[in-house]
Design an enzyme around this catalytic site. Sequence first.
Site, PDB file in Angstrom:
ATOM      1  CG  LEU A   7      -2.107  -0.609   1.062  1.00 49.25           C
ATOM      2  CD1 LEU A   7      -2.743  -0.755   2.486  1.00 49.25           C
ATOM      3  CD2 LEU A   7      -3.123  -0.375   0.138  1.00 49.25           C
ATOM      4  N   GLY A   9       0.627   4.233   1.308  1.00 46.73           N
ATOM      5  CA  GLY A   9       0.643   4.883   2.381  1.00 46.73           C
ATOM      6  C   GLY A   9       1.418   4.309   3.576  1.00 46.73           C
ATOM      7  CB  SER A  10       2.327   0.826   4.231  1.00 46.19           C
ATOM      8  OG  SER A  10       3.403  -0.202   4.845  1.00 46.19           O
ATOM      9  CB  SER A  11       6.063   3.914   7.239  1.00 42.84           C
ATOM     10  OG  SER A  11       7.394   4.054   7.721  1.00 42.84           O
ATOM     11  NE  ARG A  14       4.698   6.241   2.897  1.00 44.57           N
ATOM     12  CZ  ARG A  14       5.328   6.666   3.860  1.00 44.57           C
ATOM     13  NH1 ARG A  14       6.510   7.209   4.056  1.00 44.57           N
ATOM     14  NH2 ARG A  14       4.352   6.509   5.120  1.00 44.57           N
TER      15      ARG A  14
END
Length: 209
Positions: A7, A9-11, A14
């Site tokens: 996803l 948005g997931s740190s 990323r």
Amino acid sequence: MVDFYYLPGSSPCRSVIMTAKAVGVELNKKLLNLQAGEHLKPEFLKINPQHTIPTLVDNGFALWESRAIQVYLVEKYGKTDSLYPKCPKKRAVINQRLYFDMGTLYQSFANYYYPQVFAKAPADPEAFKKIEAAFEFLNTFLEGQDYAAGDSLTVADIALVATVSTFEVAKFEISKYANVNRWYENAKKVTPGWEENWAGCLEFKKYFE
């Protein structure tokens, strides 16, 4: 072909995207809709019985846990070992920072913000103190240092910048910690894939608006 279930948005997701960029690996990105339960489908459970993201599948080899994936990508695809040096002492410091990110810094984010964002729970002042303590530790680690572990960019910086940038969109005052703030401003400039990381942060920011 390197498949990547994630996803934006997931740190942790990323941090893998930035590491892949740093070593020149193109990821075949596959969005996983957790709210729709896609991570619980039998075909995904066969890949990752823990049904978590990020999950990487490299020619049939499945791996999850973002920091393990980061190390794997560097060891398999890195043209040099600069992001995860073979020197035992250098590597040990990087590992310490990765575990600090996982168990202290990122954990403090999850403990304080996730109940508010996903369960509409009130803010817990004790959990906020844990965030402040984590940033104090990181600030100490970065005293006189441009990088989190050693004198050049490593997977530790990449993992930490993914986490710290998430704190930024949650409106945590990073500027209160001078060493962290200085390191972070530099990391934005030198970390491959920063732009995609920030785009993912802005996706996550919607939960705070």
